[in-house]
Design a protein around this motif. Structure first.
Motif, PDB file in Angstrom:
ATOM      1  N   ALA A 153       0.832  -1.208   0.000  1.00 53.61           N
ATOM      2  CA  ALA A 153       0.000   0.000   0.000  1.00 53.61           C
ATOM      3  C   ALA A 153       0.868   1.260   0.000  1.00 53.61           C
ATOM      4  CB  ALA A 153      -0.938  -0.010   1.202  1.00 53.61           C
ATOM      5  N   LEU A 154       1.867   1.297   0.896  1.00 48.38           N
ATOM      6  CA  LEU A 154       2.723   2.480   0.962  1.00 48.38           C
ATOM      7  C   LEU A 154       3.640   2.586  -0.246  1.00 48.38           C
ATOM      8  CD1 LEU A 154       3.789   2.931   4.697  1.00 48.38           C
ATOM      9  CD2 LEU A 154       1.714   3.616   3.514  1.00 48.38           C
ATOM     10  N   THR A 155       4.032   1.445  -0.800  1.00 44.50           N
ATOM     11  CA  THR A 155       4.910   1.479  -1.975  1.00 44.50           C
ATOM     12  C   THR A 155       4.222   2.126  -3.163  1.00 44.50           C
ATOM     13  OG1 THR A 155       6.168  -0.474  -1.280  1.00 44.50           O
ATOM     14  CG2 THR A 155       6.213   0.079  -3.619  1.00 44.50           C
ATOM     15  N   TRP A 156       2.933   1.832  -3.360  1.00 42.70           N
ATOM     16  CA  TRP A 156       2.224   2.467  -4.471  1.00 42.70           C
ATOM     17  C   TRP A 156       2.045   3.956  -4.226  1.00 42.70           C
ATOM     18  CZ3 TRP A 156       2.003   0.876  -9.187  1.00 42.70           C
ATOM     19  CH2 TRP A 156       2.113  -0.489  -9.460  1.00 42.70           C
ATOM     20  N   LEU A 157       1.959   4.367  -2.947  1.00 47.39           N
ATOM     21  CA  LEU A 157       1.991   5.800  -2.654  1.00 47.39           C
ATOM     22  C   LEU A 157       3.350   6.383  -3.033  1.00 47.39           C
ATOM     23  CD1 LEU A 157       0.256   6.030   0.861  1.00 47.39           C
ATOM     24  CD2 LEU A 157      -0.686   6.755  -1.342  1.00 47.39           C
ATOM     25  N   ALA A 158       4.415   5.613  -2.782  1.00 44.98           N
ATOM     26  CA  ALA A 158       5.761   6.054  -3.150  1.00 44.98           C
ATOM     27  C   ALA A 158       5.902   6.167  -4.662  1.00 44.98           C
ATOM     28  CB  ALA A 158       6.796   5.069  -2.595  1.00 44.98           C
ATOM     29  N   VAL A 159       5.253   5.278  -5.388  1.00 42.60           N
ATOM     30  CA  VAL A 159       5.284   5.347  -6.854  1.00 42.60           C
ATOM     31  C   VAL A 159       4.667   6.660  -7.332  1.00 42.60           C
ATOM     32  CG1 VAL A 159       4.362   4.330  -8.977  1.00 42.60           C
ATOM     33  CG2 VAL A 159       5.308   2.847  -7.193  1.00 42.60           C
ATOM     34  N   ILE A 160       3.549   7.042  -6.716  1.00 38.51           N
ATOM     35  CA  ILE A 160       2.905   8.320  -7.062  1.00 38.51           C
ATOM     36  C   ILE A 160       3.879   9.469  -6.823  1.00 38.51           C
ATOM     37  CG2 ILE A 160       1.069   9.934  -6.461  1.00 38.51           C
ATOM     38  CD1 ILE A 160      -0.678   7.522  -5.765  1.00 38.51           C
ATOM     39  N   ALA A 161       4.544   9.445  -5.671  1.00 34.33           N
ATOM     40  CA  ALA A 161       5.489  10.513  -5.336  1.00 34.33           C
ATOM     41  C   ALA A 161       6.666  10.523  -6.304  1.00 34.33           C
ATOM     42  CB  ALA A 161       5.989  10.326  -3.899  1.00 34.33           C
ATOM     43  N   GLY A 162       7.190   9.338  -6.628  1.00 38.99           N
ATOM     44  CA  GLY A 162       8.324   9.262  -7.534  1.00 38.99           C
ATOM     45  C   GLY A 162       8.000   9.747  -8.938  1.00 38.99           C
ATOM     46  N   LEU A 163       6.789   9.490  -9.386  1.00 41.50           N
ATOM     47  CA  LEU A 163       6.368   9.914 -10.727  1.00 41.50           C
ATOM     48  C   LEU A 163       6.012  11.395 -10.781  1.00 41.50           C
ATOM     49  CD1 LEU A 163       4.055   6.905 -11.733  1.00 41.50           C
ATOM     50  CD2 LEU A 163       6.348   7.395 -12.619  1.00 41.50           C
ATOM     51  N   SER A 164       5.551  11.947  -9.661  1.00 38.18           N
ATOM     52  CA  SER A 164       5.031  13.313  -9.648  1.00 38.18           C
ATOM     53  C   SER A 164       6.038  14.351  -9.182  1.00 38.18           C
ATOM     54  CB  SER A 164       3.786  13.390  -8.748  1.00 38.18           C
ATOM     55  OG  SER A 164       2.819  12.440  -9.124  1.00 38.18           O
ATOM     56  N   ALA A 165       7.083  13.935  -8.472  1.00 34.33           N
ATOM     57  CA  ALA A 165       8.011  14.880  -7.852  1.00 34.33           C
ATOM     58  C   ALA A 165       8.778  15.690  -8.894  1.00 34.33           C
ATOM     59  CB  ALA A 165       8.991  14.129  -6.945  1.00 34.33           C
ATOM     60  N   LYS A 166       9.148  16.889  -8.516  1.00 34.85           N
ATOM     61  CA  LYS A 166       9.939  17.767  -9.379  1.00 34.85           C
ATOM     62  C   LYS A 166      11.416  17.751  -8.988  1.00 34.85           C
ATOM     63  CE  LYS A 166       6.180  19.116 -11.426  1.00 34.85           C
ATOM     64  NZ  LYS A 166       5.868  18.609 -12.800  1.00 34.85           N
ATOM     65  N   THR A 167      11.694  17.357  -7.731  1.00 34.19           N
ATOM     66  CA  THR A 167      13.079  17.313  -7.247  1.00 34.19           C
ATOM     67  C   THR A 167      13.323  16.013  -6.493  1.00 34.19           C
ATOM     68  OG1 THR A 167      12.550  18.360  -5.117  1.00 34.19           O
ATOM     69  CG2 THR A 167      13.078  19.825  -6.977  1.00 34.19           C
ATOM     70  N   VAL A 168      14.589  15.694  -6.272  1.00 38.37           N
ATOM     71  CA  VAL A 168      14.947  14.493  -5.514  1.00 38.37           C
ATOM     72  C   VAL A 168      14.401  14.578  -4.098  1.00 38.37           C
ATOM     73  CG1 VAL A 168      16.866  13.181  -4.538  1.00 38.37           C
ATOM     74  CG2 VAL A 168      17.020  14.037  -6.876  1.00 38.37           C
TER      75      VAL A 168
END
Length: 254
Positions: A153-168
């Protein structure tokens, strides 16, 4: 088609796992913070905390520590995914006969494996610190199942963050509230000791039901409805996060 996706996912997962093996400090770093918290709470603060039960404090707090371990670890998933996006690896994969979904699933499976290794390390340290349980094999499998579902569950939230983020920094910063969430739950103190509004929030947020379920399994106590509430939270977050992640991914590669 299914076998094609599975084989591509297997190859790409191997690639991601090799990256972790070459830099095992990510797993070690993930485990350091939860271990430091265990040392702090057990040997410094534990004596002043009344949990209302006769069990040792390490037994009481370990479920929450395991969730913090996972919340810390998924930040690296968002980080690695962001680097892949910025490095152009996704565009390269699109020019190859590779199932598009396998790229995301490789990151998800890698996250699951690395986080379970971190959890195993933390449990090992907890045993050295005095954690004891008479849980049966079935109870241990139940705990493992809850942790796997929570990690996904949290990993798919991380996927959203990784795809949407503008910076590291933005890619990994989303995990900070998730790491903090167990502190406003039954992970470290009973919710009944908290002020009214805080207690209400603690009792109705997902971490409390998950912590209580794991704690009951370790203590060989009846779980009741807590388990179903915990599973409902995990599955609900997983389904919603997966849907948003896939939608964002398709938009990115279209």
């Amino acid at each position: 088609m299914t076998s094609h996706v599975l084989s591509d996912t297997r190859v790409l997962t191997g690639r991601s796992l090799r990256h972790i093996l070459r830099s095992p400090d990510t797993i070690i770093t993930t485990a350091v913070t939860p271990i430091a918290l265990m040392l702090l709470f057990v040997y410094v603060l534990g004596g002043a905390i009344n949990t209302g039960s006769d069990e040792s404090y390490i037994n009481y707090m370990l479920p929450g520590i395991l969730l913090i371990t996972i919340a810390s670890g998924i930040a690296y998933t968002a980080y690695r995914l962001f680097l892949d996006m910025q490095g152009g690896i996704f565009e390269r994969f699109q020019s190859m006969p590779i199932a598009r979904s396998s790229v995301l699933w490789a990151h998800v499976i890698t996250s699951l494996v690395s986080n379970l290794v971190s959890v195993a390390i933390v449990i090992g340290v907890a045993l050295l610190m005095g954690f004891r349980t008479g849980a049966s094999l079935g109870a241990w499998l139940g705990v493992a199942g809850i942790l796997v579902l929570f990690t996904l569950a949290l990993t798919w939230l991380a996927v959203i963050a990784g795809l949407s983020a503008k910076t590291v920094d933005g890619a990994s910063a989303f995990s900070y509230p998730l790491i903090f969430l167990p502190f406003i739950s039954s992970a470290f103190v009973p919710t009944g000791t908290m002020p009214g509004p805080v207690a209400w929030f603690a009792e109705n947020q997902p971490v409390t039901s998950i912590v209580n379920s794991i704690r009951s399994l370790f203590a060989q106590q009846p779980i009741g409805t807590e388990l179903w509430v915990a599973l409902a939270w995990c599955v609900g977050i997983l389904v919603v996060a997966y849907a948003f992640a896939i939608a964002i991914y398709r938009k990115k590669i279209s």
